[in-house]
Design a protein around this motif. Structure first.
Motif, PDB file in Angstrom:
ATOM      1  N   SER A   1      15.499 -63.070  63.791  1.00 35.24           N
ATOM      2  CA  SER A   1      15.773 -61.835  63.046  1.00 35.24           C
ATOM      3  C   SER A   1      16.487 -62.066  61.721  1.00 35.24           C
ATOM      4  O   SER A   1      16.340 -61.280  60.795  1.00 35.24           O
ATOM      5  CB  SER A   1      16.579 -60.864  63.915  1.00 35.24           C
ATOM      6  OG  SER A   1      17.820 -61.441  64.266  1.00 35.24           O
TER       7      SER A   1
ATOM      8  N   LEU B   1       7.523 -53.251  61.530  1.00 29.88           N
ATOM      9  CA  LEU B   1       8.841 -52.617  61.541  1.00 29.88           C
ATOM     10  C   LEU B   1       9.100 -51.943  60.206  1.00 29.88           C
ATOM     11  O   LEU B   1       8.889 -52.542  59.151  1.00 29.88           O
ATOM     12  CB  LEU B   1       9.929 -53.660  61.811  1.00 29.88           C
ATOM     13  CG  LEU B   1      11.387 -53.186  61.794  1.00 29.88           C
ATOM     14  CD1 LEU B   1      11.648 -52.220  62.951  1.00 29.88           C
ATOM     15  CD2 LEU B   1      12.340 -54.367  61.879  1.00 29.88           C
TER      16      LEU B   1
ATOM     17  N   GLU C   1      17.612 -49.443  68.935  1.00 33.64           N
ATOM     18  CA  GLU C   1      18.587 -50.100  68.056  1.00 33.64           C
ATOM     19  C   GLU C   1      17.942 -50.516  66.741  1.00 33.64           C
ATOM     20  O   GLU C   1      18.470 -50.217  65.656  1.00 33.64           O
ATOM     21  CB  GLU C   1      19.183 -51.333  68.754  1.00 33.64           C
ATOM     22  CG  GLU C   1      20.038 -51.019  69.959  1.00 33.64           C
ATOM     23  CD  GLU C   1      19.234 -50.797  71.217  1.00 33.64           C
ATOM     24  OE1 GLU C   1      19.835 -50.404  72.245  1.00 33.64           O
ATOM     25  OE2 GLU C   1      17.991 -50.998  71.191  1.00 33.64           O
ATOM     26  N   TYR C   2      16.807 -51.194  66.815  1.00 40.26           N
ATOM     27  CA  TYR C   2      16.195 -51.694  65.585  1.00 40.26           C
ATOM     28  C   TYR C   2      15.505 -50.590  64.796  1.00 40.26           C
ATOM     29  O   TYR C   2      15.371 -50.696  63.576  1.00 40.26           O
ATOM     30  CB  TYR C   2      15.247 -52.860  65.902  1.00 40.26           C
ATOM     31  CG  TYR C   2      15.995 -54.167  65.970  1.00 40.26           C
ATOM     32  CD1 TYR C   2      16.154 -54.961  64.842  1.00 40.26           C
ATOM     33  CD2 TYR C   2      16.591 -54.591  67.153  1.00 40.26           C
ATOM     34  CE1 TYR C   2      16.866 -56.146  64.890  1.00 40.26           C
ATOM     35  CE2 TYR C   2      17.306 -55.773  67.218  1.00 40.26           C
ATOM     36  CZ  TYR C   2      17.439 -56.546  66.072  1.00 40.26           C
ATOM     37  OH  TYR C   2      18.168 -57.722  66.119  1.00 40.26           O
TER      38      TYR C   2
ATOM     39  N   TYR D   1      18.515 -49.388  62.888  1.00 40.64           N
ATOM     40  CA  TYR D   1      18.911 -50.346  61.856  1.00 40.64           C
ATOM     41  C   TYR D   1      17.928 -50.324  60.680  1.00 40.64           C
ATOM     42  O   TYR D   1      18.316 -50.492  59.521  1.00 40.64           O
ATOM     43  CB  TYR D   1      18.976 -51.761  62.432  1.00 40.64           C
ATOM     44  CG  TYR D   1      19.972 -51.944  63.547  1.00 40.64           C
ATOM     45  CD1 TYR D   1      21.075 -51.110  63.696  1.00 40.64           C
ATOM     46  CD2 TYR D   1      19.806 -52.965  64.495  1.00 40.64           C
ATOM     47  CE1 TYR D   1      21.978 -51.283  64.744  1.00 40.64           C
ATOM     48  CE2 TYR D   1      20.706 -53.150  65.526  1.00 40.64           C
ATOM     49  CZ  TYR D   1      21.785 -52.302  65.653  1.00 40.64           C
ATOM     50  OH  TYR D   1      22.678 -52.477  66.681  1.00 40.64           O
TER      51      TYR D   1
ATOM     52  N   PRO E   1      22.336 -58.065  63.270  1.00 38.40           N
ATOM     53  CA  PRO E   1      21.201 -57.460  62.565  1.00 38.40           C
ATOM     54  C   PRO E   1      21.630 -56.911  61.207  1.00 38.40           C
ATOM     55  O   PRO E   1      22.709 -56.325  61.063  1.00 38.40           O
ATOM     56  CB  PRO E   1      20.755 -56.333  63.508  1.00 38.40           C
ATOM     57  CG  PRO E   1      21.237 -56.766  64.861  1.00 38.40           C
ATOM     58  CD  PRO E   1      22.531 -57.479  64.611  1.00 38.40           C
TER      59      PRO E   1
END
Length: 382
Positions: free
Chosen positions: A71, A139, A186-187, A190, A281
């Motif tokens: 990541s 993403l 979570e991502y 973020y 992250p």
């Protein structure tokens, strides 16, 4: 408006199932051998890697896999990819994944045509050439799919530095929002924070008098916030995922800062130290840094902070706007203090010195001397 040049050469192909077109796009670009860069298990488990591989095989394109991107992509893995490209005489790099995968692919594309070690380009050497880069995005966050930026961490020196060059703008980026439906809460959160960070850097640090660009930024922030909340509550909401994906791309493709005059990227400058030192992250680190930096910087541009509070939250005071944004980050379960991110306040001197090295590299060390960086980090403990 100030004078500017806007040129973005990336072709965007947007919509469900469009990753199946990547083989034809590579063939049209006369690419016969490609390095296929991806992360760990998710692209395999989802079937995406198989679909992309089939699309390449259907067009007779030979490919060599380079998986395992992490990541916060690291220099040692970039060097492994460069060696693989050289060994197999690859003609282009295809990234399948999120911003980290895209960033590593760009670094490989730069390093493979150079006679020096790739890290030299992250510490000041000018990029003059690169292999063509193509992407399939999974993403909504970094905007790397439509810009010339890449960030890599040197795990030996614990430095997280970037390049910015027109040579690594992707030739083609395929954006299928359905690929983001399985991104973790979570991502997903973020990613929203990262996109907002890209927008507010120039918004707050630019020259005054660019109302058009301010409105573009505000519209994108409102769109990101609205859809992030929907995604939090309904992770497979198709329209929210699609809007978020395109908004994150627009947040860092050069459109919003065009014509705003000089500006800086202080939040990223400081956060790069958090993720370099603690491997957190990027979006989580930004959720910690942004409210603290805003509190520190507001006296230097109070009118813009009042405008932000008014346009984004319907409030009348700039300080209230900062508090509201911090609460919004918390509503997405993002950390908003160093402690919540698992970072001890006692480490502030270490972070300060690391961030100051970046400030010197970016030539903003007069604006952000060590004592100012430390003040911001102290605010991030509250």
């Amino acid at each position: 408006m100030y004078d500017f040049v806007f040129h973005n050469p990336t072709k965007i192909i947007f919509g469900p199932d469009r990753e199946r077109e990547i083989g034809r796009e590579l063939k049209d670009a006369a690419v016969g051998r490609v390095l296929l860069v991806y992360g760990r298990s998710s692209v395999k488990q989802s079937g995406l890697l198989a679909r992309v591989s089939d699309a390449l095989k259907a067009e007779g394109i030979e490919f060599f896999e380079h998986g395992g991107v992490v990541s916060n992509p690291v220099l040692s893995h970039v060097r492994e990819g460069i060696a693989l490209v050289r060994q197999n005489r690859v003609e282009a790099v295809l990234a399948v994944g999120g911003g980290s995968v895209l960033d590593e692919a760009k670094a490989i594309a730069v390093g493979v045509v150079a006679e020096v070690d790739v890290w030299e380009f992250f510490t000041g050497r000018e990029v003059t050439a690169a292999l063509p880069v193509f992407t399939v995005l999974t993403l909504a966050a970094s905007g790397s799919e439509m810009n010339g930026n890449a960030v890599i961490t040197n795990e030996e020196t614990r430095q997280k530095y970037n390049i910015g060059t027109s040579h690594v703008y992707p030739r083609v980026s395929i954006l299928n929002p359905e690929l983001t439906h399985t991104v973790s809460p979570e991502y997903s959160a973020y990613g929203a924070v990262d996109a907002i960070a890209h927008l507010i850097e120039a918004y707050f640090t630019k020259q005054p008098g660019t109302n058009l660009q301010d409105r573009l930024v505000e519209g994108l922030i409102l769109t990101i916030m609205e859809n992030a909340e929907t995604i939090r509550d309904q992770p497979d909401h198709a329209q929210a995922r699609a809007s978020m994906m395109w908004a994150a791309t627009l947040a860092l493709n050069g459109l919003t800062p065009a014509g705003v005059g000089p500006y800086t990227f202080p939040n990223h400058m400081i956060e790069h130290s958090l993720s370099a030192l603690y491997d957190i992250p990027h979006g989580a680190g930004l959720a910690v840094v942004i409210p603290a930096w805003m509190q520190w910087y507001r006296p230097q541009n109070p009118g813009q902070f009042q405008r932000f509070a008014s346009q984004i939250f319907g409030l009348h005071d700039g300080e209230e706007g900062i508090v509201a944004l911090k609460k919004w980050f918390s509503s997405l379960n993002c950390p908003t203090t160093l402690q919540e991110a698992g970072i001890a306040a006692a480490d502030i001197p270490l972070i300060r010195d690391n961030a100051y090295d970046t400030a010197k590299l970016w030539e903003v060390d007069k604006l952000y001397p060590p004592e100012s960086i430390e003040e911001i980090l102290q605010l991030a403990t509250r």
